[in-house]
Every structure is written in C-alpha cells, then in structure tokens.
Design a protein around this motif. Structure first.
Motif, PDB file in Angstrom:
ATOM      1  N   GLY A 247       0.662  -1.222  -0.197  1.00 15.24           N
ATOM      2  CA  GLY A 247       0.347   0.136  -0.300  1.00 15.24           C
ATOM      3  C   GLY A 247       0.742   1.333  -0.342  1.00 15.24           C
ATOM      4  O   GLY A 247       0.679   2.610  -0.115  1.00 15.24           O
ATOM      5  N   VAL A 248       2.133   1.287  -0.251  1.00 20.84           N
ATOM      6  CA  VAL A 248       3.271   2.129   0.313  1.00 20.84           C
ATOM      7  C   VAL A 248       2.800   2.614  -1.676  1.00 20.84           C
ATOM      8  O   VAL A 248       3.362   4.314  -1.647  1.00 20.84           O
ATOM      9  CB  VAL A 248       4.790   1.852   0.673  1.00 20.84           C
ATOM     10  N   ALA A 249       2.096   1.909  -2.690  1.00 19.16           N
ATOM     11  CA  ALA A 249       2.723   2.481  -3.865  1.00 19.16           C
ATOM     12  C   ALA A 249       2.011   3.833  -4.232  1.00 19.16           C
ATOM     13  O   ALA A 249       3.038   4.352  -5.020  1.00 19.16           O
ATOM     14  CB  ALA A 249       1.986   1.084  -4.977  1.00 19.16           C
ATOM     15  N   PRO A 250       1.032   4.036  -3.840  1.00 15.74           N
ATOM     16  CA  PRO A 250       0.810   5.757  -4.484  1.00 15.74           C
ATOM     17  C   PRO A 250       1.478   6.477  -4.046  1.00 15.74           C
ATOM     18  O   PRO A 250       1.117   7.336  -4.813  1.00 15.74           O
ATOM     19  CB  PRO A 250      -0.895   5.234  -4.188  1.00 15.74           C
ATOM     20  N   PHE A 251       2.811   6.182  -3.553  1.00 12.58           N
ATOM     21  CA  PHE A 251       2.730   7.845  -2.376  1.00 12.58           C
ATOM     22  C   PHE A 251       4.003   8.262  -2.480  1.00 12.58           C
ATOM     23  O   PHE A 251       3.952   9.341  -2.430  1.00 12.58           O
ATOM     24  CB  PHE A 251       2.609   7.570  -1.163  1.00 12.58           C
ATOM     25  N   ARG A 252       4.627   7.607  -3.711  1.00 13.71           N
ATOM     26  CA  ARG A 252       5.870   8.301  -4.298  1.00 13.71           C
ATOM     27  C   ARG A 252       5.213   9.322  -5.248  1.00 13.71           C
ATOM     28  O   ARG A 252       5.833  11.010  -5.000  1.00 13.71           O
ATOM     29  CB  ARG A 252       6.431   7.203  -4.307  1.00 13.71           C
ATOM     30  N   PHE A 253       4.490   8.597  -6.004  1.00 12.39           N
ATOM     31  CA  PHE A 253       3.433   9.925  -7.027  1.00 12.39           C
ATOM     32  C   PHE A 253       3.481  10.917  -6.178  1.00 12.39           C
ATOM     33  O   PHE A 253       3.070  12.785  -6.490  1.00 12.39           O
ATOM     34  CB  PHE A 253       2.574   8.631  -7.823  1.00 12.39           C
ATOM     35  N   LEU A 254       1.961  10.914  -5.037  1.00 12.82           N
ATOM     36  CA  LEU A 254       1.464  11.463  -4.713  1.00 12.82           C
ATOM     37  C   LEU A 254       2.558  12.711  -4.160  1.00 12.82           C
ATOM     38  O   LEU A 254       2.105  13.786  -3.801  1.00 12.82           O
ATOM     39  CB  LEU A 254       0.411  10.819  -3.430  1.00 12.82           C
ATOM     40  N   SER A 255       3.668  12.129  -3.611  1.00 10.16           N
ATOM     41  CA  SER A 255       4.127  13.244  -2.707  1.00 10.16           C
ATOM     42  C   SER A 255       5.224  14.021  -3.710  1.00 10.16           C
ATOM     43  O   SER A 255       4.923  15.244  -2.789  1.00 10.16           O
ATOM     44  CB  SER A 255       5.465  11.666  -2.123  1.00 10.16           C
TER      45      SER A 255
ATOM     46  N   LEU B 201      -5.401  13.825   5.665  1.00  9.70           N
ATOM     47  CA  LEU B 201      -4.618  11.862   5.816  1.00  9.70           C
ATOM     48  C   LEU B 201      -5.434  11.822   4.983  1.00  9.70           C
ATOM     49  O   LEU B 201      -5.914  11.588   4.403  1.00  9.70           O
ATOM     50  CB  LEU B 201      -5.066  11.880   7.434  1.00  9.70           C
ATOM     51  N   TYR B 202      -4.416  10.533   3.958  1.00 12.32           N
ATOM     52  CA  TYR B 202      -4.328   9.625   2.846  1.00 12.32           C
ATOM     53  C   TYR B 202      -3.651   8.638   3.048  1.00 12.32           C
ATOM     54  O   TYR B 202      -2.321   8.372   3.814  1.00 12.32           O
ATOM     55  CB  TYR B 202      -4.050  10.598   1.435  1.00 12.32           C
TER      56      TYR B 202
ATOM     57  N   SER C 282      -7.589   4.518   0.748  1.00  9.16           N
ATOM     58  CA  SER C 282      -7.181   3.916  -0.885  1.00  9.16           C
ATOM     59  C   SER C 282      -7.563   1.812  -0.405  1.00  9.16           C
ATOM     60  O   SER C 282      -6.779   1.449   0.176  1.00  9.16           O
ATOM     61  CB  SER C 282      -6.117   4.092  -1.043  1.00  9.16           C
ATOM     62  N   VAL C 283      -8.285   1.937  -0.275  1.00 12.87           N
ATOM     63  CA  VAL C 283      -8.361   0.028  -0.496  1.00 12.87           C
ATOM     64  C   VAL C 283      -8.192  -0.614  -0.835  1.00 12.87           C
ATOM     65  O   VAL C 283      -7.966  -0.221  -2.602  1.00 12.87           O
ATOM     66  CB  VAL C 283     -10.246  -0.291  -0.661  1.00 12.87           C
ATOM     67  N   GLU C 284      -7.135  -2.013  -0.866  1.00 15.75           N
ATOM     68  CA  GLU C 284      -7.254  -3.221  -1.182  1.00 15.75           C
ATOM     69  C   GLU C 284      -7.829  -3.958  -1.704  1.00 15.75           C
ATOM     70  O   GLU C 284      -7.283  -4.866  -0.998  1.00 15.75           O
ATOM     71  CB  GLU C 284      -5.276  -3.431  -0.862  1.00 15.75           C
ATOM     72  N   GLU C 285      -8.425  -3.705  -2.403  1.00 16.12           N
ATOM     73  CA  GLU C 285      -9.198  -5.140  -2.902  1.00 16.12           C
ATOM     74  C   GLU C 285      -8.957  -5.907  -4.179  1.00 16.12           C
ATOM     75  O   GLU C 285      -8.921  -5.278  -4.959  1.00 16.12           O
ATOM     76  CB  GLU C 285     -11.413  -4.815  -3.216  1.00 16.12           C
ATOM     77  N   ARG C 286      -9.407  -7.093  -3.857  1.00 11.64           N
ATOM     78  CA  ARG C 286      -9.088  -7.864  -4.996  1.00 11.64           C
ATOM     79  C   ARG C 286      -9.554  -7.416  -6.594  1.00 11.64           C
ATOM     80  O   ARG C 286     -11.082  -7.889  -6.224  1.00 11.64           O
ATOM     81  CB  ARG C 286      -8.880  -9.222  -4.763  1.00 11.64           C
ATOM     82  N   MET C 287      -9.387  -7.599  -7.613  1.00 15.47           N
ATOM     83  CA  MET C 287     -10.429  -7.034  -8.652  1.00 15.47           C
ATOM     84  C   MET C 287      -9.533  -8.380  -9.867  1.00 15.47           C
ATOM     85  O   MET C 287      -8.555  -8.568 -10.227  1.00 15.47           O
ATOM     86  CB  MET C 287     -10.085  -5.415  -9.381  1.00 15.47           C
ATOM     87  N   GLY C 288     -10.583  -8.045 -10.126  1.00 16.96           N
ATOM     88  CA  GLY C 288     -10.985  -8.864 -11.684  1.00 16.96           C
ATOM     89  C   GLY C 288     -10.802  -8.383 -12.964  1.00 16.96           C
ATOM     90  O   GLY C 288     -10.249  -8.719 -14.003  1.00 16.96           O
TER      91      GLY C 288
ATOM     92  N   PRO D  85     -10.380   3.611  -6.257  1.00 18.74           N
ATOM     93  CA  PRO D  85     -10.513   2.473  -4.694  1.00 18.74           C
ATOM     94  C   PRO D  85     -10.039   3.785  -3.656  1.00 18.74           C
ATOM     95  O   PRO D  85      -9.969   3.165  -2.346  1.00 18.74           O
ATOM     96  CB  PRO D  85      -8.247   2.254  -5.497  1.00 18.74           C
ATOM     97  N   VAL D  86      -9.914   5.029  -4.072  1.00 20.28           N
ATOM     98  CA  VAL D  86     -10.435   6.218  -2.344  1.00 20.28           C
ATOM     99  C   VAL D  86     -11.367   6.456  -2.497  1.00 20.28           C
ATOM    100  O   VAL D  86     -12.644   7.264  -2.737  1.00 20.28           O
ATOM    101  CB  VAL D  86      -9.370   7.188  -3.256  1.00 20.28           C
ATOM    102  N   PHE D  87     -11.680   6.626  -0.656  1.00 13.67           N
ATOM    103  CA  PHE D  87     -12.853   6.704  -0.778  1.00 13.67           C
ATOM    104  C   PHE D  87     -12.388   7.836   0.626  1.00 13.67           C
ATOM    105  O   PHE D  87     -11.644   7.865   1.264  1.00 13.67           O
ATOM    106  CB  PHE D  87     -13.655   5.268   0.306  1.00 13.67           C
ATOM    107  N   ASP D  88     -13.305   8.983   0.615  1.00 10.50           N
ATOM    108  CA  ASP D  88     -13.399   9.634   2.169  1.00 10.50           C
ATOM    109  C   ASP D  88     -13.891   8.574   3.287  1.00 10.50           C
ATOM    110  O   ASP D  88     -14.558   7.650   3.304  1.00 10.50           O
ATOM    111  CB  ASP D  88     -14.316  10.597   2.544  1.00 10.50           C
TER     112      ASP D  88
END
Length: 254
Positions: free
Chosen positions: A118-126, A188-189, A213-219, A245-248
C-alpha cells in the motif's frame, strides 16, 4: 476494456518488490495519484497465461514514464517482473478515483500513510504535493527490514517495521505517534490492508479530512464482475474499481 501496448523502460528490484517503468505519453489519459491500471504481459489473446490482467497503482509518473510498484504473487505479476527494456506490456488507461487534493494549499500539512504494498501510490502523491507546495510527511510501514527496502524509492520517509529491525518498532500509526502525533495534520491519505485503514479511520480526528485507498481483489477493473465491492454507509456495497479505490473514510462502513 481497451488495452494499449506500451514500451517497457525497465524493471528494477526494491527488496521484495518490483518497479516496472513504461512509456505513457497519452495526454488525454494522464495519470493521477491514487488511480490504477490493469496491466498484463503483452501477447493476449495469443496467450491466456494468465487470463486476467492485474490491478496496479501508479507508483510514479514523470517525463512521460509511468511506474508501477508490485509484489510477485502469481503468474501475472511474475510475467511482468520478467520484462526487459525494449519489450512491451499491455495496460489500460488510468482507472478509478484519485485522491482529492482540491482543498489543500501551502498552509496545509498532510500525512501520507502506507502499509506494505500500500505504499505504492505515495511516491507519486508526494511528488504531486511538492509541486503544489503542500507540506507533507510520508510514513511507511512494513513487516520487516527486507520489505522495508521499498522505502528506498522515497524522499525522507519515516519507516516502521513490525519486527523493529528498521525505524520505529510497530505499526505506521506508531511511527506517526512517535513523530509528533496525528493531531498535527490537517489531512490524512492512507493505503494498505483493511485493518490498517480501519485503524487510521479510528485514529483520525473528527475535523480532519481522511481519505483511504482500499486494496481489494479486482477481476475486471471496470465494474462488471463486482468482485471488489466494499461496504458503505446507507448504500450497501459499491465497487472499489469504479467508485474507488479512494474513499472518504466516513463513507466506509467499517
């Protein structure tokens, strides 16, 4: 769903994780922090190994090159990890809902909290927040020191490991508490396993914006299979690939 053939710039290791970089110059489909793509090794439909593409968050996007951070867990990610510069992969345009940064400004202070993959999005967001001159701190949590090598791709992160081998001993929230507390932040993100996200939601002050940002299995990635649904208040279930995948945080019925 439409797939595009993209040229691979390279694949590198970050501890137990891989970073795949590919050329993406489509201005009408520009990546945003928090969105994802469905990715597969080139060759479909000649090869069905595997049949389904894999959902991967944007790790970075810079100079027309998109990056995806992932862990090898099966045939799909194994095939992607074997790619070499000059080869191709097949990816969709950016999918899903991005992090909402509309209320941030130079007086805001933001915390980014990532756990495991779940660290994956945060380099780009930073990188995006730096362009907006929004002050922010990045907290990354891992099980152990080997997995924590993924933090090497970030600028000055605060790291926590459950076994205490690197950085703070404990969870990513322990690292926040040891660095001044969660009350210092106006937004907070977070992205990571659901128990971590539920803990972040519980710890967030009531007047602080909190997006998860949730980590759900996607088909499928387009809302057809309903395999990635999450419970939300007053609406039953929604699809994380379309409505997320991002929710309040307050929307999720956890």
């Amino acid at each position: 769903m439409k797939f595009y053939e993209a040229g691979v710039e390279g694949v590198e290791r970050l501890g137990e994780y891989h970073v795949l970089r590919y050329r993406w110059d489509a201005e009408e489909h520009s990546p945003e922090p928090g969105r994802f793509v469905m990715a597969r090794a080139a060759g479909f439909p000649a090869t069905l190994d595997p049949f389904l593409a894999r959902p991967l968050s944007f790790y970075d996007y810079n100079g027309g090159v998109a990056s995806l951070l992932f862990e090898v867990r099966g045939r799909g990610t194994e095939n992607l990890a074997r790619k070499k510069a000059g080869e191709t992969v097949e990816v969709t345009a950016p999918l899903g809902r991005a992090f909402d940064l509309s209320e941030l400004n130079e007086t805001s202070r933001v915390a980014l909290l990532g756990g495991g993959i779940g660290v994956a999005p945060f380099r780009f967001l930073s990188r995006h927040l730096a362009r907006l001159n929004v002050p922010h701190d990045t907290y990354l949590g891992f099980a152990d020191g080997e997995l924590a090598k993924a933090a090497d791709g970030f600028d000055t992160p605060t790291v926590a490991t459950m076994d205490g081998s690197v950085g703070f001993g404990g969870t990513v929230l322990d690292a926040v508490a040891g660095s001044g507390g969660i009350e210092q932040y106006g937004a907070l993100y977070a992205c990571g396993p659901n128990p971590m996200l539920a803990a972040v939601k519980l710890a967030a002050p009531p007047d602080v914006r909190c997006q998860l940002s949730v980590e759900e299995r996607m088909g499928c990635g387009n809302g057809s299979c309903n395999g990635c649904v999450v419970p939300v208040k007053h609406r039953g279930y929604v699809r994380s690939c379309v409505e997320g995948p991002v929710f309040d945080a307050g929307v999720l019925a956890w």
